[in-house]
Design a protein around this motif. Sequence first.
Motif, mmCIF file in Angstrom:
data_model
loop_
_atom_site.group_PDB
_atom_site.id
_atom_site.type_symbol
_atom_site.label_atom_id
_atom_site.label_comp_id
_atom_site.label_asym_id
_atom_site.label_seq_id
_atom_site.Cartn_x
_atom_site.Cartn_y
_atom_site.Cartn_z
ATOM 1 N N GLU A 107 3.152 -13.038 5.132
ATOM 2 C CA GLU A 107 4.375 -13.774 4.727
ATOM 3 C C GLU A 107 5.603 -13.496 5.520
ATOM 4 O OE1 GLU A 107 4.909 -13.599 0.607
ATOM 5 O OE2 GLU A 107 2.631 -13.468 0.147
ATOM 6 N N ASN A 155 7.243 -19.758 5.503
ATOM 7 C CA ASN A 155 7.599 -19.277 4.231
ATOM 8 C C ASN A 155 9.178 -19.164 4.088
ATOM 9 O OD1 ASN A 155 5.190 -18.636 2.723
ATOM 10 N ND2 ASN A 155 4.971 -16.895 4.211
ATOM 11 N N THR A 160 0.591 -8.291 5.496
ATOM 12 C CA THR A 160 0.723 -9.504 4.815
ATOM 13 C C THR A 160 1.325 -10.565 6.254
ATOM 14 O OG1 THR A 160 2.095 -10.737 3.543
ATOM 15 C CG2 THR A 160 3.074 -9.041 4.369
#
Length: 135
Positions: A110, A134, A108
């Motif tokens: 993120e 994020n 990921t």
Amino acid sequence: MKVVAFRLRPNEDLRQSLKIFAINQNINAGFILTAIGSLKQASIRFANQQTSTVLTDKFEILSLNGTIANTGVHLHITIADKEGKTIGGHLDNGCIIYTTAEIVIGYTEEFAFTRTVDEQTGYQELEIIPSFGNR
């Protein structure tokens, strides 16, 4: 989540190859989705031990779990010998591929994984950092 897959060939070092792959692919927060294959040598650190045990024989890789990032890897492996007896622990350098290792990694963007010394455990433990976009 994104997914990448690759195969390791005979005589490659499993842990070292995974570290190099994470660096080359710039994986900041990855995890093993599946991994199977075989080893001709296993180097495993068992629970609460300071050093790894080296086993020389032919083994099937039954499972490989953990986190992988360009900052380091933390992986546990379970293997079976020719009689089907299983053993597992912390994957260390020196796990040498016998015929193949088929590996699928998810990752990921993120967040990122890093390792910092935890005052309570005294070990470098996982630290999860949200990505800039994020926060």
